[in-house]
Design a protein around this motif. Structure first.
Motif, PDB file in Angstrom:
ATOM      1  N   ASP A  50       0.864  -1.187   0.000  1.00 25.38           N
ATOM      2  CA  ASP A  50       0.000   0.000   0.000  1.00 25.38           C
ATOM      3  C   ASP A  50       0.896   1.231   0.000  1.00 25.38           C
ATOM      4  O   ASP A  50       0.994   1.968   0.975  1.00 25.38           O
ATOM      5  CB  ASP A  50      -0.919  -0.030   1.237  1.00 25.38           C
ATOM      6  CG  ASP A  50      -1.928  -1.168   1.160  1.00 25.38           C
ATOM      7  OD1 ASP A  50      -2.463  -1.398   0.064  1.00 25.38           O
ATOM      8  OD2 ASP A  50      -2.146  -1.840   2.180  1.00 25.38           O
ATOM      9  N   ASP A  56      -5.741   3.049   0.729  1.00 24.30           N
ATOM     10  CA  ASP A  56      -6.304   2.456  -0.489  1.00 24.30           C
ATOM     11  C   ASP A  56      -5.933   3.354  -1.672  1.00 24.30           C
ATOM     12  O   ASP A  56      -6.624   4.333  -1.965  1.00 24.30           O
ATOM     13  CB  ASP A  56      -7.835   2.310  -0.354  1.00 24.30           C
ATOM     14  CG  ASP A  56      -8.208   1.190   0.610  1.00 24.30           C
ATOM     15  OD1 ASP A  56      -7.359   0.308   0.847  1.00 24.30           O
ATOM     16  OD2 ASP A  56      -9.336   1.193   1.113  1.00 24.30           O
ATOM     17  N   GLY A  80      -7.441  -2.507  -1.977  1.00 22.23           N
ATOM     18  CA  GLY A  80      -7.032  -1.111  -2.090  1.00 22.23           C
ATOM     19  C   GLY A  80      -7.981  -0.210  -2.844  1.00 22.23           C
ATOM     20  O   GLY A  80      -7.609   0.879  -3.273  1.00 22.23           O
TER      21      GLY A  80
HETATM   22 MG    MG Z   1      -5.901  -3.429   1.419  1.00 22.91          MG
END
Ligand code: MG
Ligand code: AMP
Length: 410
Positions: A227, A257, A250
């Motif tokens: 991420d 995200d 995400g």
């Molecule tokens: Mg995630």
């Protein structure tokens, strides 16, 4: 804006339909084209059947002669499959015939062997037959030069047999679409690695690869994106070398995200940003640098369901096939079900035959992260937004868990 399930599916169909997809074609031998999509119309090389074919063992007769059965006819001889009768059948006559053999001239029907008694050359017929009974007439399945398989049709087992029967040993087909798979998430580790106490094995990549293969594509694993925007962006760029990019995780509203942001920074256009379905609501679909992408919600059941609902139809079109909507069948609801939400729900369920009827019941599950629940299911119970109060015995929609034929990717 949240689209309904139907609107979202129509959007996928419309956007892929508008795109100028021009996949190259290739000629492949019959034994290598299972699951491929035809890039040409396939024509009958001759009439099918090529002659009036008996579909029973018995006696070829003139139906008018046996209308007053019981009657006795004079047998002139026999005709075997692959041969042709030397004698024509005249008034009061018959010829013994085998399944698959051509009907002799003069005869117009076949009396099954079960309904005759043979005494020397005399044949006692106990039952009347209608004209053409037990015969498939020449060209009734297909006439020479007619299209038996249209361009865009996927070759399954029955289609392969038909190609063989019309003598097509080499067929023009579209290539399998190459589908990049990019799971995201700091907590996600390779499935063959021992996870830390708060880490999760990358099951989505395995599920998605199997679904891609089953839908006629070639999966391409890009690894796992953290991420973190920079790495995610470079992996997304790599994924755009494929025909279709699938991201998982995400895509929700979380602080980390980044999938939407990264795609936007690359100039992505978004056609779907949220669908009124459960699971799978945060789904995104769009196009960036001439390539389509799906951002599938990361929960394993959401990923699985949104693939079946939207990615499979998109892949069909990318691969040159006709649009293939998910197919819902009907079953009788076993236990009553109430639902408040104005969403289309896809709940893991089992359909079983009880007293000759398909009866469906939900399996126990803990929501969209629960792959154990999905493994216990053989279908998804589809509950439409207006179906808030379903009684036992109501007919409801179910979506089979395994939709497509399983094919092996190259
Ligand atoms: Mg995630
Ligand atoms: P996300 O959509 O990123 O918010 O993730 C939703 C849930 O799905 C989280 O509990 C994740 O840990 C889980 N998840 C995300 N990606 C994967 C994956 N590749 N395999 C298994 N679970 C995942």
């Amino acid at each position: 804006m949240l689209l309904s399930f139907e609107q979202a599916l129509a959007t996928v169909k419309e956007k892929l339909g508008e795109a100028n997809l021009n996949p190259a074609t290739e000629m492949l031998p019959l034994d290598q084209i299972g699951g491929r999509v035809l890039a040409e119309d396939v024509l009958a090389d001759r009439d099918y059947p090529p002659f009036n074919r008996s579909i029973r063992d018995g006696f070829a007769v003139r139906s008018a002669d046996v209308s007053g059965a019981p009657v006795t006819l004079e047998c002139l001889g026999e005709v075997r499959a692959g041969e042709c009768s030397p004698s024509a059948v005249g008034l009061g006559e018959c010829v013994e015939i085998m399944t698959g053999a051509p009907l002799p001239t003069g005869a117009d029907a076949v009396v099954m062997i079960e309904h005759v008694r043979v005494q020397g050359s005399r044949v006692g017929i106990s039952r009347a037959v209608a004209p053409h009974e037990n015969v498939v007439r020449r060209a009734t399945e297909a006439t020479e030069e007619s299209v038996v398989l249209p361009r865009g049709r996927r070759v399954g087992t029955g289609e392969a047999g038909l190609l063989a029967s019309v003598g097509r040993t080499l067929v023009k087909v579209f290539p399998r679409p190459r589908v990049a798979i990019l799971p995201t998430g700091d907590e996600v580790v390779p499935f063959d690695q021992l996870p830390g106490p708060f880490q999760i094995r990358n099951s989505n990549a395995v599920t998605l690869a199997a679904q891609v293969v089953a839908a006629g594509g070639v999966p391409w694993q890009l690894g796992i994106a953290p991420d973190e925007k920079k790495v995610l962006l470079s992996l997304v760029e790599k994924g755009l070398e494929s025909d279709l990019l699938l991201l998982s995780g995400g895509v929700s509203m979380g602080k980390y995200d980044f999938v939407g942001q990264v795609l936007r920074e690359l100039g992505g256009e978004f056609f779907i940003q949220g669908v009124a379905i459960r699971p799978g609501k945060p789904l995104v679909f769009g196009r960036v640098r001439e390539k389509f992408f799906f951002g599938l919600p990361g929960n394993p059941v959401s990923t699985f369901v949104t693939f079946e609902l939207f990615v499979r139809p998109a892949m069909a079109m990318l691969g040159g096939a006709q649009f293939e909507s998910p197919i819902f069948l009907r079953a009788c609801l076993g236990r009553p079900h109430r639902q408040k939400l104005g969403l289309t729900a896809f709940m893991p369920a089992r359909v079983e035959v009880q007293n000759g009827e398909p009866v469906v019941n939900l399996v126990g599950w803990q929501g969209s992260g629960d792959l154990v629940g999905v493994a216990a299911a053989n279908c998804f119970l589809v509950i439409h937004p207006q179906q808030t109060d379903l009684a036992a015995g109501d007919w409801v929609d179910v979506m089979p868990k395994e939709q497509g034929q399983v094919t092996s990717a190259k």
